[in-house]
Write an enzyme that holds these catalytic residues in place. Structure first.
Site, PDB file in Angstrom:
ATOM      1  N   HIS A   5       4.619   4.171  -3.477  1.00  0.00           N
ATOM      2  CA  HIS A   5       5.385   5.305  -3.976  1.00  0.00           C
ATOM      3  C   HIS A   5       5.901   6.202  -2.861  1.00  0.00           C
ATOM      4  O   HIS A   5       6.847   6.961  -3.070  1.00  0.00           O
ATOM      5  CB  HIS A   5       4.529   6.127  -4.943  1.00  0.00           C
ATOM      6  N   ASP A  48     -10.825   1.386  -4.485  1.00  0.00           N
ATOM      7  CA  ASP A  48     -10.823   2.746  -3.953  1.00  0.00           C
ATOM      8  C   ASP A  48     -11.034   3.789  -5.050  1.00  0.00           C
ATOM      9  O   ASP A  48     -10.670   4.945  -4.883  1.00  0.00           O
ATOM     10  CB  ASP A  48      -9.518   3.021  -3.196  1.00  0.00           C
ATOM     11  N   ASP A 106       0.840  -1.189   0.000  1.00  0.00           N
ATOM     12  CA  ASP A 106       0.000   0.000   0.000  1.00  0.00           C
ATOM     13  C   ASP A 106       0.884   1.251   0.000  1.00  0.00           C
ATOM     14  O   ASP A 106       1.907   1.298   0.665  1.00  0.00           O
ATOM     15  CB  ASP A 106      -0.893   0.002   1.250  1.00  0.00           C
TER      16      ASP A 106
END
Length: 1567
Positions: A598, A709, A595
């Protein structure tokens, strides 16, 4: 890979539906255990093949640099990895060792543990062989490597840059291998699944729908916000999963593990878990005990100002409880109030600026202190230049500005407390600047204080500007955030300000920390979030960023950001805590999703992934990367070994973008060009055949139709797009996925924070689109398992047509979809036609949503999550034909036309196709034929190298001169570089490298058979080529039967196989030196074939070479300018080239033929330079005859027996210009030699025949006068005049505008050094032959200087000794203290330790010009040179004349040097107009070969390997060039520093010849 066939719950499980399901299952090979057993055996066989694959990484730079800027490289299977250090690269000779952290078979991976990749190279380094290091790769993962070598000069070991290679894991479901593109994933929010005891119902349904992997959101206890990703305790599994039971943590883990195992064993479903490393819930209890885990004002004091601002803003927000902001005007008023009442009173600038009063006081007390060591004031000998000092005097403010700039940049330091006024002056640095200032020192102390204060005020001014800029950002960010949350139509519109909906979310969480003394202290911890367009490799909470103060962060108020530091030692508890958490999950789940990857520090992610792989080596890793940069994505992928990146179809805003994304992740195009197996003894490329060079590729995708999401089709498009969107994703060559609720058509994304309802555990699998989803998922698995790896995508409006093709089965599956991005689409595409490029064998099904119940509104439920109730129509076989489309055959091609009948928005159509049996049979025959190398080799049995010239080469002009037809023409490209196979290969190799099916050649092949007929038809020219023609025709007959989209791929395989066989045959006809050499020598040797062939005849008179086979064969100087007609054969070019082109390659008789042909034109003691078939030869060259004599010498020395040598010298030459006193028109080669020497000894004086504009419209009249004389005092030959240029540097001026017309640019009159050397070489050789009775002439006759009637004998021995005695004296330019020993005019010397280019030119300056011709002299007459002088001279040559490919033709320090040649430019500048500088700077490649020979001759090294290495290193650029050159050759010349010269020939005979000749000489050199 096993998916249940049980669809008993479906009312659609009628015969047709069941038949389709069974069909999929059968094709996936999962029907029963017997099939599974057979499939396993098949996979094992495939694995054996794949494990034998050889992958290569070729290092670059100095030999230790990973290629492609160290990008990550992926092996697609286990196999052998070969790392190559090319010969000649610096590191190759320094005992390189490659280290890797790839572990041995029984070892555990440890990132920092490196061992030897391969103990020494496969073959020891001899200086000219590539170093090959191999390792069997038998483990999955991501590994690093580096090269280590010994730097002898520095006496230490050096290490190269880190490179990476990756092998993606192969997942297994119940021991059945699941291809990575066979993953079909469904996301479940665990909090919506209910207790664990109910999970099996959800998993069972997912399995029946065809999903084989479930992605679970975190299973840990979640925080107070209820968000799935705000984890309360990473070590604790959520208690809600086990309600009403209350198991221990160990029991929770055990039950969860048992469930995941059971899901695999009983439902054929793997598990993927989310791992959240970046943050923890703001109410995590352990934060109170370990506040160091977050960014707080103790460990990150730079956040103090941000905390202060945040607290004040939150306090202000509380004063607004009960109020609502409803308009932009109200917002603007509020923001002004925030600025005036919150920000301004905080005086935040005090965190930015210097306290000038205090800093000045410090200055007063310290600057003049007697204890301070002062910098010396600059004197006249200082580093300050006079111009700098003058500038200060004239412009004192410039020095002040420089001071301010330096102090602002480097003269301030921040106190670690980061309190107000914590910025201070760095006294040491600043005082050094002041001490060194010429203007500061003379001031009085009071003046210095004032000036110092002025400087600090200006420094502060810049700091105030930073503050103002940041306040602007604060105001803007606050404004935009409030506007989005409370006013914007696309925002949540939070309404009344309250404690649950504050004005602004706090950037910090305050925890209660108990000090060791028992007191409680409140500590602020930075919350996590994200920044739009932020570089993810930069930590936005670090001291390098002011993001928290500027309010740049879109904050997640329920999550505290973790602060890891750079290594476990920086935060031991946190690293161990997260490692334990990661390993617990990795033991249970088969895959992980990182999750917020980045924003995860790469070094941390590496550590935790290493920990995960420690407990599950084949764990699959995916993530989302919102970096906005493919380069940054690549860094994450290569460093972490990520196996796929999550991409989402719903992000596409229209069908056009959707088609581009699908193409990007959709696999290779149909008809992709693949290499075929070929076993060669003589590879002529740097990469061995049958290996796979690794290169960067796009990271594999996990392509989601919709993620959990992001917005649903109903929110972003329409309900009707649900099916087309899913079907299109199904057809991609990648792992695919969906989210729970998509198939049930949830109206909107599930709220990750606030949703409390559960999924429906009792879905009716026959309802809605669920039956179609089952079919699509099974379809995707079939596509993966059966290697439908190639794709064609076509978009037409809202129609998207996708074909997946299996090259191994020759079958296709098609999908036609009608996207429904908007509700106003009404086009049903009635009568729309689509060409299907195969035979349709089965219309599997068509489907669409026909109705949305409840007035297009979803069902509402308090307890369960539900979606729209829709009707979905599924049509099979005949019903598809009746309702959706019609079919009709194509008239003249393979395939059918599909004509749509009724295909409204939301429709999809799936059908199968296959190639007709005759096409499949033709493919098998082609593959069989090109795979039979024995049969192919037999077709070359009677072929010689003249035949090869036709088969492989011939340029456009050559072909036209023989057949009237030219090279093959391609639209947008023009003529191919060659008519033969090489012309096609030059294009095909790039098509193969980049899989460029859009290339004009591929388009040409798809449109028709013209190229096939052209290749075959032109082989009629040579009878020996008939067997090759038959072989090609057999292949072409079958190639013409294939669908046009497959023609380019099989054309490539046919032509490349024939080409490789041609190369092998060619090299087999050459001497052992060529056969046993490296790939570069092979390449050079094969390239020589292009220059020698039948085109313009060598000599048109049939009496010359009468009865000789291929008597018309001649040697072209270069392409494209010197290919045919009078421009083809040049005496100088021919004989400079003859050794490398014909002798080194073993073509002795053809060399003799050339010698005889030019000898036939001997006249005036010279051979012609411009031959023109012997009809109008020109005798304007003084050096050509010496190249001719040198070629005779080389030919003689190459002949294998004394008898052949004797026969050669006695070979008869028919004379076209026989002297009148000769009785016979024939002379022997010996007599030719003697005539040449005697003419030069007697003196040559004549005017060119036909002198005038007829033969040269540029030369001045006196230039036609040819004069050569022997200097009897030194033995040198002097010749030429200021109006002609008799050596290879023969540029004649052409510009009237620049006044150089008719003027030689480089006349080189006098005694050029290379002519003197070749003269010496010739007379020495003849003296030796004479003394051994092999040449009947012992010397020449000289007329007495006082009495011309008297003749004296001048022996060759005397002549050679006379030259040797005088050479160094006349040519060498020594150190200045030795000038008296040599014939030197010091007025003209501008470089020493070199040799003059000419002796005795009319312009004395030109004698002393530094040019590369001395290398020719060193190569041919090393006996003339003092060894030490020559060695030192070579060093100067290498430093100043050697370029990347060629040799500078003039010293760059010479005023006449101009390195760029442009023959068309007529600027009026004399030195360069109309290419006047042709030989005054541009870098000629042929001389480079003699530069190498001079090194070979005069440079001595400890062993031959060292010398080999040096030469190979000097040829690195040549190797690169010849591999990329369309003509597979080296150019005539380049511009300065190797830059391309448009006026140069692309391929020049002497360039190839001298390089090959040097390598031949090297092979015979013992050191």
């Amino acid at each position: 890979m096993m998916i249940s066939n049980n669809n008993s719950e479906s009312s659609n499980s009628g015969e047709e539906y069941k038949k389709i399901l069974d069909s999929f299952s059968e094709k996936i090979k999962i029907k029963d255990s017997l099939i599974n057993k057979n499939n396993e055996n098949k996979e094992n066989n495939n694995n054996n093949y794949n494990n034998n694959k050889v992958y290569t990484i070729t290092l670059s730079g100095n030999g230790a640099e990973p290629p492609f800027k160290a990008k990550g490289l992926i092996l697609d299977h286990l196999g052998t990895l070969r790392i190559i250090i090319p010969a000649g690269l610096e590191v190759a000779s320094l005992n390189p060792i490659i280290y890797t952290n790839y572990p041995s078979l029984n070892e555990q991976f440890q990132r920092e543990k490196y061992s030897v990749f391969h103990k020494g190279p496969v073959n020891p380094y001899s200086g000219n062989n590539d170093l090959i290091f191999e390792q069997k790769i038998e483990k999955y993962g991501c590994f690093d490597y580096y090269v280590e070598w010994e730097d002898v000069e520095e006496g230490k070991t050096k290490r190269g840059e880190l490179g990476t290679f990756q092998i993606n894991p192969v997942l297994k479901i119940n021991d059945f291998k699941l291809p990575s593109d066979g993953i079909i994933l469904e996301t479940f929010l665990t909090k919506c699944m209910g207790p664990l005891k109910d999970w099996e119902k959800h998993i069972s349904m997912a399995s029946k729908l065809g999903y084989n992997m479930i992605h679970y959101t975190p299973v840990q206890e979640i925080g107070a916000s209820g968000s799935s990703y705000s984890i309360y305790d990473q070590q604790s599994i959520s208690s809600k999963i086990f309600e009403p039971e209350k198991p221990t943590e160990q029991e929770k883990l055990q039950q969860l593990s048992q469930f995941i195992d059971r899901a695999e064993k009983e439902h054929n479903v793997l598990g993927m878990i989310d791992l959240v490393w970046n943050h923890t819930a703001h109410n995590s209890k352990w934060l109170n005990e370990h506040p160091e885990a977050g960014y707080n004002t103790d460990n990150s004091p730079h956040l103090k100002a941000a905390v202060l601002l945040d607290q004040t803003l939150c306090g202000f927000g509380k004063s607004l409880y009960g109020k609502e902001i409803e308009s932009v005007e109200a917002l603007e008023k509020l923001v002004k109030e925030i600025n005036d009442k919150v920000i301004a009173p905080l005086k935040l600038w005090e965190y930015y600026v210097l306290n000038i009063e205090k800093e000045v006081e410090i200055f007063k007390n310290t600057y003049h202190s007697s204890n301070r060591v002062r910098e010396a004031v600059p004197s006249s000998g200082s580093t300050f230049s006079p111009s700098f000092l003058k500038n200060i005097i004239n412009n004192p403010t410039s020095e002040k500005q420089e001071m301010i700039k330096n102090i602002s940049k480097n003269g301030t330091i921040r106190a670690p407390s980061y309190d107000r006024y914590s910025l201070h002056i760095n006294l040491d640095y600043t005082y050094k600047i002041l001490d060194s200032s010429p203007s500061f020192g003379p001031l009085t102390p009071e003046e210095q204080i004032q000036k110092y204060e002025d400087i600090l005020k200006i420094v502060n001014l810049q700091l105030y500007r930073e503050y103002d800029h940041d306040v602007e950002a604060i105001i803007k960010n606050i404004t935009e955030r409030i506007k989005y949350e409370r006013i914007s139509s696309h925002g949540p519109r939070l309404g009344v300000i309250s404690s649950s909906k504050p004005l602004l979310n706090s950037y910090f969480t305050f925890i209660q920390f108990r000090e060791p003394n028992g007191s409680i202290r409140e500590i602020p911890l930075a919350n996590n979030g994200w920044i739009f367009n932020h570089n993810p490799t930069i930590d936005f909470a670090s001291s390098e960023s002011r993001a928290y103060l500027r309010r740049d962060v879109i904050i997640w108020g329920d999550c505290v950001k973790m602060r890891y530091g750079n290594s476990p030692s920086d935060n031991p508890w946190l690293w161990e805590h997260m490692k334990t958490y990661t390993q617990k999950m990795a033991r249970i789940f088969h895959a992980i999703r990182i999750d917020n990857c980045h924003s995860t520090p790469i070094h941390l992610a590496q550590y935790l992934l290493d920990a995960a792989r420690e407990v599950r080596p084949d764990i699959y890793v995916t993530c989302e990367l919102f970096t906005g940069s493919e380069e940054i994505d690549d860094i994450f992928v290569k460093k972490l070994g990520i196996n796929s990146l999550i991409r989402e179809a719903m992000q596409c805003h229209d069908p056009s973008e959707f088609s581009r994304v699908v193409y990007r992740y959709g696999g290779s195009p149909i008809g992709s060009v693949h290499d075929c197996e070929y076993h060669s003894k003589y590879p002529s490329t740097s990469q061995s055949y049958n290996t796979k060079p690794l290169k960067p590729t796009l990271p594999p995708a996990l392509f989601m139709d919709c993620t959990h999401d992001n917005e649903t089709p109903y929110q972003k498009r329409t309900v009707y797009d649900t099916l087309p969107n899913a079907a299109i994703v199904t057809m991609t060559v990648s792992a695919i996925g969906s989210t729970r609720g998509y198939d049930e058509i949830f109206p909107k994304t599930i709220d990750l924070v606030n949703e409390t309802r559960l999924y429906n555990p009792n879905l009716n699998l026959s309802s809605g689109i669920l039956p179609v989803r089952t079919l699509l998922n099974k379809l995707h698995l079939e596509l993966s398992v059966n290697d439908y790896s190639e794709t064609h995508i076509h978009q037409d409006g809202n129609l998207l047509f996708i074909q997946r093709y299996s090259p191994s089965l020759n079958q296709s599956i098609f999908c036609l979809s009608h996207s429904a991005f908007s509700s106003d689409q009404n086009n049903n595409y009635e009568d729309h036609e689509i060409i299907i490029p195969s035979k349709i064998t089965e219309l599997i099904f068509g489907a669409r949503i026909t109705n949305v119940h409840n007035n297009n509104q979803p069902f509402e439920s308090k307890d369960l999550l539900k979606g729209f109730n829709v009707d979905c129509e599924i049509l099979y076989s005949t019903k598809v034909l009746n309702q959706m489309c019609h079919l009709r055959d194509l008239n003249h091609d393979v395939g059918v036309v599909l004509k749509l009948k009724y295909f409204p928005k939301g429709s999809i159509l799936i059908f199968r196709g296959e190639l007709p049996k005759d096409c499949v049979e033709s493919i098998k025959r082609i593959e069989s034929y090109i795979g039979d190398q024995n049969k192919l080799n037999k077709t070359f049995e009677n072929i010689n190298l003249i035949d090869m010239n036709v088969l492989l080469y011939r340029i456009n002009e050559e072909e036209k001169s023989v057949t009237g037809h030219g090279a093959y023409h391609l639209d947008n490209i023009g003529e191919l570089p060659f008519c033969g196979l090489s012309g096609f290969v030059s294009v095909l190799k790039n098509i193969h490298q980049y899989n460029d099916l859009g290339h004009p050649l591929c388009e040409n092949l798809r449109k028709g058979n013209w190229a096939l007929d052209y290749i075959s038809g032109r082989l009629n020219q040579r009878p020996n080529l008939s067997s090759v023609k038959d072989w090609l025709n057999y292949c072409f007959v079958h190639l013409k039967r294939l669908p046009r989209n497959l023609v380019p791929m099989y054309f490539y395989q046919i032509i490349i196989t024939a080409y490789r066989a041609s190369v092998d045959k060619s090299i087999s006809l050459m001497p052992s030196f060529i056969q046993n050499a490296n790939w570069f020598v092979h390449k050079l040797a094969v390239t020589t074939i292009q220059f020698f062939g039948v085109s313009t005849p060598l000599i048109s008179n049939p009496n010359v070479l009468e009865g000789v086979q291929d008597r018309e064969a001649s040697l072209a100087a270069g392409f494209p300018h010197f290919a045919t007609g009078y421009m083809r054969s040049w005496g100088r070019d021919t004989f400079i080239s003859l050794r490398g082109i014909l002798l080194v390659t073993g073509r002795y008789q053809e060399a003799i033929n050339i010698i005889v042909g030019f000898g036939a034109c001997l006249r005036f003691g010279l051979i012609p330079n411009l031959l023109d078939c012997g009809t109008k030869p020109r005798f304007n060259s003084r050096d050509s005859v010496w190249w001719y004599l040198r070629a005779i010498q080389d030919t003689y020395n190459c002949l294998p027996s004394e008898k052949e040598k004797e026969q050669f010298l006695q070979t008869k030459v028919y004379r076209l210009f026989s002297p009148p006193e000769y009785v016979s028109p024939y002379s022997t080669v010996s007599e030719i030699i003697q005539e040449i020497l005697q003419a030069h000894a007697s003196g040559i004086h004549f005017r060119e025949p036909n002198a005038g504009r007829e033969i040269d419209d540029r030369m001045r009249d006196e230039g036609f006068n040819i004069d050569i004389d022997l200097n009897r005092k030194n033995g040198f030959l002097y010749g030429g005049n200021r109006s002609n240029c008799g050596t290879w540097m023969d540029k004649m001026g052409e510009s009237t505008k620049a006044n150089n017309y008719g003027e030689p640019a480089t006349p080189r009159d006098g005694a050029p050094i290379e002519i003197t050397a070749m003269l010496y070489s010739t007379v020495s050789w003849l003296s030796s032959l004479y003394s051994s009775g092999k040449f009947k002439f012992g010397g020449v006759d000289l007329a007495d200087e006082s009495d011309k009637s008297k003749v004296t004998s001048f022996t060759y021995d005397q002549w050679s000794k006379l030259i040797q005695a005088n050479f160094e004296k006349f040519y060498y330019i020594p150190s200045s203290n030795e000038d008296k020993q040599y014939t030197i005019n010091t007025s003209y010397v501008h470089r020493r330790y070199i040799y003059k280019d000419v002796v005795g030119s009319a312009n004395i300056y030109q004698d002393y010009q530094f040019r590369p011709n001395l290398c020719v002299a060193m190569s041919f007459a090393p006996q003339l040179f003092d060894n030490q002088h020559a060695s030192k001279c070579i060093d100067v040559v290498r430093s100043h004349l050697a370029g990347p490919l060629g040799m500078k033709t003039l010293d760059p320090n010479d005023p006449s040097y101009h390195g760029n040649y442009d023959n068309a430019a007529d600027s009026g500048y004399k030195p360069t107009s109309k290419g006047f500088n042709y030989h005054n700077g541009p870098e000629w490649v042929w001389v480079y070969g003699f530069f190498l020979e001079s090194i070979i001759q005069f440079k001595h090294y400890p062993n031959i390997s060292t010398k080999n290495h040096l030469i190979e290193g000097l040829l690195v650029n040549h190797k690169n060039h010849i591999q990329t050159s369309p003509r597979s050759s080296l150019p005539e010349l380049t511009n300065r520093d190797g830059h391309y010269c448009r006026d140069s020939c692309d391929s020049q005979a002497w360039s190839i010849a001298t390089i090959l000749g040097a390598l031949d000489k090297l092979s015979k050199n013992k050191n």
